[in-house]
Design a protein around this motif. Structure first.
Motif, PDB file in Angstrom:
ATOM      1  N   GLY A 198      32.372  53.760  39.083  1.00 18.69           N
ATOM      2  CA  GLY A 198      32.997  52.563  39.640  1.00 18.69           C
ATOM      3  C   GLY A 198      34.367  52.875  40.240  1.00 18.69           C
ATOM      4  O   GLY A 198      34.971  53.907  39.976  1.00 18.69           O
ATOM      5  N   TRP A 199      34.830  51.954  41.053  1.00 22.61           N
ATOM      6  CA  TRP A 199      36.161  52.084  41.644  1.00 22.61           C
ATOM      7  C   TRP A 199      37.211  51.833  40.582  1.00 22.61           C
ATOM      8  O   TRP A 199      37.058  50.940  39.742  1.00 22.61           O
ATOM      9  CB  TRP A 199      36.347  51.096  42.788  1.00 22.61           C
ATOM     10  CG  TRP A 199      35.665  51.534  44.043  1.00 22.61           C
ATOM     11  CD1 TRP A 199      34.407  51.217  44.438  1.00 22.61           C
ATOM     12  CD2 TRP A 199      36.199  52.379  45.050  1.00 22.61           C
ATOM     13  NE1 TRP A 199      34.112  51.807  45.637  1.00 22.61           N
ATOM     14  CE2 TRP A 199      35.210  52.531  46.043  1.00 22.61           C
ATOM     15  CE3 TRP A 199      37.409  53.030  45.229  1.00 22.61           C
ATOM     16  CZ2 TRP A 199      35.399  53.300  47.190  1.00 22.61           C
ATOM     17  CZ3 TRP A 199      37.608  53.793  46.361  1.00 22.61           C
ATOM     18  CH2 TRP A 199      36.613  53.917  47.331  1.00 22.61           C
ATOM     19  N   THR A 200      38.271  52.591  40.629  1.00 22.71           N
ATOM     20  CA  THR A 200      39.419  52.392  39.762  1.00 22.71           C
ATOM     21  C   THR A 200      40.683  52.616  40.592  1.00 22.71           C
ATOM     22  O   THR A 200      40.586  53.040  41.740  1.00 22.71           O
ATOM     23  CB  THR A 200      39.379  53.337  38.532  1.00 22.71           C
ATOM     24  OG1 THR A 200      40.399  52.955  37.616  1.00 22.71           O
ATOM     25  CG2 THR A 200      39.545  54.785  38.940  1.00 22.71           C
ATOM     26  N   TRP A 201      41.808  52.299  40.037  1.00 23.24           N
ATOM     27  CA  TRP A 201      43.055  52.541  40.766  1.00 23.24           C
ATOM     28  C   TRP A 201      44.160  52.830  39.787  1.00 23.24           C
ATOM     29  O   TRP A 201      44.071  52.519  38.598  1.00 23.24           O
ATOM     30  CB  TRP A 201      43.414  51.361  41.673  1.00 23.24           C
ATOM     31  CG  TRP A 201      43.860  50.123  40.942  1.00 23.24           C
ATOM     32  CD1 TRP A 201      43.055  49.184  40.375  1.00 23.24           C
ATOM     33  CD2 TRP A 201      45.202  49.719  40.693  1.00 23.24           C
ATOM     34  NE1 TRP A 201      43.819  48.207  39.791  1.00 23.24           N
ATOM     35  CE2 TRP A 201      45.150  48.515  39.982  1.00 23.24           C
ATOM     36  CE3 TRP A 201      46.448  50.251  41.016  1.00 23.24           C
ATOM     37  CZ2 TRP A 201      46.287  47.842  39.569  1.00 23.24           C
ATOM     38  CZ3 TRP A 201      47.591  49.579  40.615  1.00 23.24           C
ATOM     39  CH2 TRP A 201      47.498  48.386  39.905  1.00 23.24           C
ATOM     40  N   LYS A 202      45.194  53.481  40.312  1.00 12.73           N
ATOM     41  CA  LYS A 202      46.399  53.697  39.523  1.00 12.73           C
ATOM     42  C   LYS A 202      47.594  53.629  40.442  1.00 12.73           C
ATOM     43  O   LYS A 202      47.506  53.913  41.637  1.00 12.73           O
ATOM     44  CB  LYS A 202      46.353  55.015  38.760  1.00 12.73           C
ATOM     45  CG  LYS A 202      46.227  56.257  39.603  1.00 12.73           C
ATOM     46  CD  LYS A 202      46.151  57.471  38.686  1.00 12.73           C
ATOM     47  CE  LYS A 202      45.903  58.752  39.447  1.00 12.73           C
ATOM     48  NZ  LYS A 202      45.902  59.904  38.564  1.00 12.73           N
ATOM     49  N   HIS A 232      43.448  53.858  45.116  1.00 10.41           N
ATOM     50  CA  HIS A 232      42.123  53.393  44.705  1.00 10.41           C
ATOM     51  C   HIS A 232      41.133  54.530  44.931  1.00 10.41           C
ATOM     52  O   HIS A 232      41.143  55.143  45.999  1.00 10.41           O
ATOM     53  CB  HIS A 232      41.713  52.174  45.539  1.00 10.41           C
ATOM     54  CG  HIS A 232      42.597  50.993  45.330  1.00 10.41           C
ATOM     55  ND1 HIS A 232      42.213  49.931  44.549  1.00 10.41           N
ATOM     56  CD2 HIS A 232      43.855  50.704  45.777  1.00 10.41           C
ATOM     57  CE1 HIS A 232      43.193  49.023  44.536  1.00 10.41           C
ATOM     58  NE2 HIS A 232      44.200  49.476  45.275  1.00 10.41           N
ATOM     59  N   GLN A 255      37.062  56.432  43.751  1.00 11.93           N
ATOM     60  CA  GLN A 255      35.749  56.428  43.111  1.00 11.93           C
ATOM     61  C   GLN A 255      35.263  57.871  43.085  1.00 11.93           C
ATOM     62  O   GLN A 255      35.243  58.548  44.121  1.00 11.93           O
ATOM     63  CB  GLN A 255      34.770  55.581  43.921  1.00 11.93           C
ATOM     64  CG  GLN A 255      33.357  55.604  43.389  1.00 11.93           C
ATOM     65  CD  GLN A 255      32.384  54.931  44.350  1.00 11.93           C
ATOM     66  OE1 GLN A 255      32.520  55.064  45.560  1.00 11.93           O
ATOM     67  NE2 GLN A 255      31.421  54.219  43.803  1.00 11.93           N
ATOM     68  N   GLU A 291      49.312  51.894  45.552  1.00 10.92           N
ATOM     69  CA  GLU A 291      48.101  51.839  44.732  1.00 10.92           C
ATOM     70  C   GLU A 291      47.135  52.866  45.291  1.00 10.92           C
ATOM     71  O   GLU A 291      46.800  52.832  46.473  1.00 10.92           O
ATOM     72  CB  GLU A 291      47.453  50.458  44.817  1.00 10.92           C
ATOM     73  CG  GLU A 291      48.288  49.337  44.283  1.00 10.92           C
ATOM     74  CD  GLU A 291      47.649  47.973  44.522  1.00 10.92           C
ATOM     75  OE1 GLU A 291      46.503  47.911  45.031  1.00 10.92           O
ATOM     76  OE2 GLU A 291      48.312  46.972  44.230  1.00 10.92           O
TER      77      GLU A 291
END
Length: 119
Positions: free
Chosen positions: A98-102, A91, A93, A89
């Motif tokens: 905002g924080w996101t992840w892929k 994570h 910013q 993952e």
């Protein structure tokens, strides 16, 4: 006399097991766990913070500290190794967002790093 022969036989068997085991050829592991460090390239115009979570080189589920990648540069998560042929993952910013992840696949490679791009 029987006791001496038994002790001699035990000693001979033990020595044979020890020295025979040392001389015998061994096979290498067919698929050792190999790992890479991850480089993240920030293709955006804002400063990016990122961290990684996934299986490390010891096959433990782990996460990294937060690293920084300036705009249009790359940053490597030094001293953190991630298992190849698995997913992590990522994570991140960018700027004040905002924080996101892929989810990112970590392929098998002969290189010591794998690079991901974020824009």
């Amino acid at each position: 006399m029987r006791d001496i022969r038994r002790k001699f036989a035990i000693a001979a068997l033990t020595a044979g097991a020890v020295f025979g085991g040392l001389a015998a050829p061994t096979t290498a592991s067919a698929d050792p766990v190999s790992a890479v460090q991850i480089t993240v390239c920030n293709d955006s115009g804002g400063t990016m913070l990122f961290w990684v979570k996934g299986y490390n080189q010891h096959d433990d589920w782990d996460d990294s500290p937060v690293w920084r990648a300036n705009p249009h540069t790359c940053a490597t998560g030094w001293n953190y190794w991630w298992k190849q042929n698995s997913s992590v993952e990522l994570h991140y910013q960018i700027g004040n967002g905002g924080w996101t992840w892929k989810q990112q696949y970590v392929p098998r490679t002969k290189d010591q790093t794998t690079t991901f791009h974020v824009s």
